[in-house]
Enzyme design. Sequence first.
Site, PDB file in Angstrom:
ATOM      1  N   ARG A   1      38.436  51.963  36.933  1.00 35.80           N
ATOM      2  CA  ARG A   1      39.284  52.677  37.860  1.00 35.80           C
ATOM      3  C   ARG A   1      40.075  53.647  37.303  1.00 35.80           C
ATOM      4  O   ARG A   1      40.471  54.696  38.170  1.00 35.80           O
ATOM      5  CB  ARG A   1      39.886  51.779  38.914  1.00 35.80           C
ATOM      6  CG  ARG A   1      40.476  52.224  40.235  1.00 35.80           C
ATOM      7  CD  ARG A   1      40.961  51.099  41.093  1.00 35.80           C
ATOM      8  NE  ARG A   1      41.914  50.395  40.353  1.00 35.80           N
ATOM      9  CZ  ARG A   1      43.205  50.620  40.143  1.00 35.80           C
ATOM     10  NH1 ARG A   1      43.705  51.998  40.572  1.00 35.80           N
ATOM     11  NH2 ARG A   1      43.881  50.050  39.392  1.00 35.80           N
TER      12      ARG A   1
ATOM     13  N   GLU B   1      40.149  32.405  33.937  1.00 29.78           N
ATOM     14  CA  GLU B   1      38.541  32.974  34.270  1.00 29.78           C
ATOM     15  C   GLU B   1      37.632  32.325  33.859  1.00 29.78           C
ATOM     16  O   GLU B   1      37.322  31.674  32.868  1.00 29.78           O
ATOM     17  CB  GLU B   1      38.509  34.448  33.574  1.00 29.78           C
ATOM     18  CG  GLU B   1      39.727  35.625  33.819  1.00 29.78           C
ATOM     19  CD  GLU B   1      39.706  35.767  35.586  1.00 29.78           C
ATOM     20  OE1 GLU B   1      38.662  35.482  36.216  1.00 29.78           O
ATOM     21  OE2 GLU B   1      40.734  36.534  36.057  1.00 29.78           O
TER      22      GLU B   1
ATOM     23  N   HIS C   1      44.539  35.274  33.017  1.00 30.92           N
ATOM     24  CA  HIS C   1      45.375  36.255  33.529  1.00 30.92           C
ATOM     25  C   HIS C   1      46.591  35.895  34.069  1.00 30.92           C
ATOM     26  O   HIS C   1      46.862  34.959  34.774  1.00 30.92           O
ATOM     27  CB  HIS C   1      44.508  36.934  34.813  1.00 30.92           C
ATOM     28  CG  HIS C   1      43.725  38.184  34.509  1.00 30.92           C
ATOM     29  ND1 HIS C   1      42.293  38.250  34.972  1.00 30.92           N
ATOM     30  CD2 HIS C   1      44.002  39.245  34.226  1.00 30.92           C
ATOM     31  CE1 HIS C   1      41.684  39.367  34.592  1.00 30.92           C
ATOM     32  NE2 HIS C   1      42.950  40.191  34.135  1.00 30.92           N
TER      33      HIS C   1
ATOM     34  N   CYS D   1      40.190  43.713  30.566  1.00 32.32           N
ATOM     35  CA  CYS D   1      40.402  42.429  30.636  1.00 32.32           C
ATOM     36  C   CYS D   1      39.032  41.805  30.608  1.00 32.32           C
ATOM     37  O   CYS D   1      38.823  40.880  29.820  1.00 32.32           O
ATOM     38  CB  CYS D   1      41.133  41.866  31.826  1.00 32.32           C
ATOM     39  SG  CYS D   1      42.913  42.211  31.720  1.00 32.32           S
TER      40      CYS D   1
END
Lengths: 213, 213, 213, 213
Positions: A88, A78, A164, A141
């Site tokens: 979510r 990342e 990830h 994350c």
Amino acid sequence: MKILVTGFDPFGGETTNPAIESVKRIDENIEGVEVIKLEIPTVFHKSADVLEEKLKEVKPDVILCVGQAGGRYDLTVERVAINQDDARIEDNEGNQPIDVKIREDGKNAYFASIPIKAMVEEIKKENIPASISNSAGTFVCNHIMYQALYLAEKYGNIKAGFIHVPFLPNQVLDKPNTASMNLDDIVKGLNAAIRAIVNHDGDDLEVTGGQIA
Amino acid sequence: MKILVTGFDPFGGETTNPAIESVKRIDENIEGVEVIKLEIPTVFHKSADVLEEKLKEVKPDVILCVGQAGGRYDLTVERVAINQDDARIEDNEGNQPIDVKIREDGKNAYFASIPIKAMVEEIKKENIPASISNSAGTFVCNHIMYQALYLAEKYGNIKAGFIHVPFLPNQVLDKPNTASMNLDDIVKGLNAAIRAIVNHDGDDLEVTGGQIA
Amino acid sequence: MKILVTGFDPFGGETTNPAIESVKRIDENIEGVEVIKLEIPTVFHKSADVLEEKLKEVKPDVILCVGQAGGRYDLTVERVAINQDDARIEDNEGNQPIDVKIREDGKNAYFASIPIKAMVEEIKKENIPASISNSAGTFVCNHIMYQALYLAEKYGNIKAGFIHVPFLPNQVLDKPNTASMNLDDIVKGLNAAIRAIVNHDGDDLEVTGGQIA
Amino acid sequence: MKILVTGFDPFGGETTNPAIESVKRIDENIEGVEVIKLEIPTVFHKSADVLEEKLKEVKPDVILCVGQAGGRYDLTVERVAINQDDARIEDNEGNQPIDVKIREDGKNAYFASIPIKAMVEEIKKENIPASISNSAGTFVCNHIMYQALYLAEKYGNIKAGFIHVPFLPNQVLDKPNTASMNLDDIVKGLNAAIRAIVNHDGDDLEVTGGQIA
């Protein structure tokens, strides 16, 4: 030099998390550098509290956090973490923050301060697919990557970043057309990523905002 | 109230760009608000220079930039722009910055200051697929969104944001398994998005970093 | 010359089916040829019974069946239908055949006897994405294509084939990363496909390498 | 009982083919049954000639062909092969048949005569993703599956079928968002698939056209 590597526990209905499973299996000593492992809960803020406690205890030079990105095809290093929680689904303690800042006194975003492109190259040299990602999402994350970089700045002289990892094959048996990666391959890739961090330790990464060409 | 809407010219080997094509077709007056349209070049920094010139001329209350995201399935309203140019291909004048800051004196990132979630909802009410995106990439689209938000802060009292639109059907005739969207549908979606911006003008968006629930 | 075009009613929890919606809107006369439209139920065998009744009544020269293929990106002209029902979900009357032959006295498979490649080209000339597909699945779509070709052989001097159409935009509002196609574009594509069928009626298709019977 | 397993050599610009690499590594004896391995060229018809020679020599009870399906996510056991070559690219000897029958005297299609669903289940028990596929395409993979089933009928008392395997991880290093599978996992899956074939040898597969529930 010491590297603290964190992995999340399972969440979202999964019984296993490739993040902690792979972190458990990486080498304890890479290029002469001690690797310290830490399981963290998939919980907003509590994950950061656990990280900060460990930080104060082991005083690492680098924090590398690892999390699952179900649906992705390769190891993704990342580039940036943003100051925003927007969940979510609920985390493992039922929290579901919507459009909330992670740290009121934090920057809008922090760039990874580990050599993300050198990490991608080193992983690919091991024949493991890898790439740069420009978003760690807005769930736990991104949260822990942001917190790690915030804490790195707070305590000083610490570099931090996030990788990830895809689903494991056994997680996609009933998910049609969903990519996965073998656990040994993930572990091989993480070892390579850490090797790149160690070998690029002397580089001035600040100049280019967190990555090298 | 005045809204300045920008669209990029074609790039990357395409002969058309759904961004400028759709911007040309949106309504000139939406909910009583004047909509001013501006074509900008797909060129790092020069696009921002053109934007800034127009800004000074028309003094808009809102800047909405529109760009193409080939491969995406729906209209994606961007949440955040990061201070980083990292180009996989050359722009229309041959520039290919790698890991370069956009503005030395800019923040690491700026959050959209338009009501991104209300925009998504309003677009979907028109039966056009839409969603929030957490990354505008690191090419000219992220660049202009970052610049728009930087300039919005510099000139004050301006809100800004970005919408990515998919390929048009004629762009994917030879691209297997690639999503596209009808031009009229894109236009309908952009009109709806602007309507949401106008109707949520009084909301205090600062609290949640740029979006509303 | 007469062309019979069939479209399925909604199934699988959807309230609309782009197949019958588009069939309703295609032209009634294409290149001087009469187009007769027929809604058929999404039910194994009953769909074929309805088709056969209509066949005997209108004595068409061509049968073109249209069905929804949720998740596909373009109009797909099917190459072949296989003698096998294998349903992942129930049809509209609760039937769920597993690994059952459609016709005990039928061939293992029938190839489309309409000019599938000319159809794809004509659709693309209208700027609508299209391609050949080598599988119509094992649900009701493959079933009706197989039945149409079986019946075409039974009654003689009839050509038959099948086109799959994507979801409509309003069907994917809550399906992330799922392709869709505008209804007008589907209709334009179907009109073009029928035009290709009419214009290639005299062709010896063996020669043009477009498809074999 | 003897099983002949074939794997293709590399094609389409790839320097390796997971098909032959995995076939080389499967067990030589599975559940007491001898496994004979055969590399075949990625060439229309010549691949079948090589297969027929070997067939006459070793007189196997089962032919299992293995090929690469770049882009697929899991091991896919093919249901059916169709009498049609239609090549998008040249084979390894420059042949590119377009819409040509494989066997003038062959059926339109042959269904796999091995227990395809039992194979999928056995592979998944090993935690390797697998599913049924309804199309082996129209390139050399469909060709050899069709030929194997044609020859199985010609020589009698032979069962035959086909499994597609994904890219290996090293094949997708420069293919963004493309799935791959670890070689050891592919091998484990193929061993499981053969085990299922052996264990279901007594089943009457004719009834359901080639597969069991």
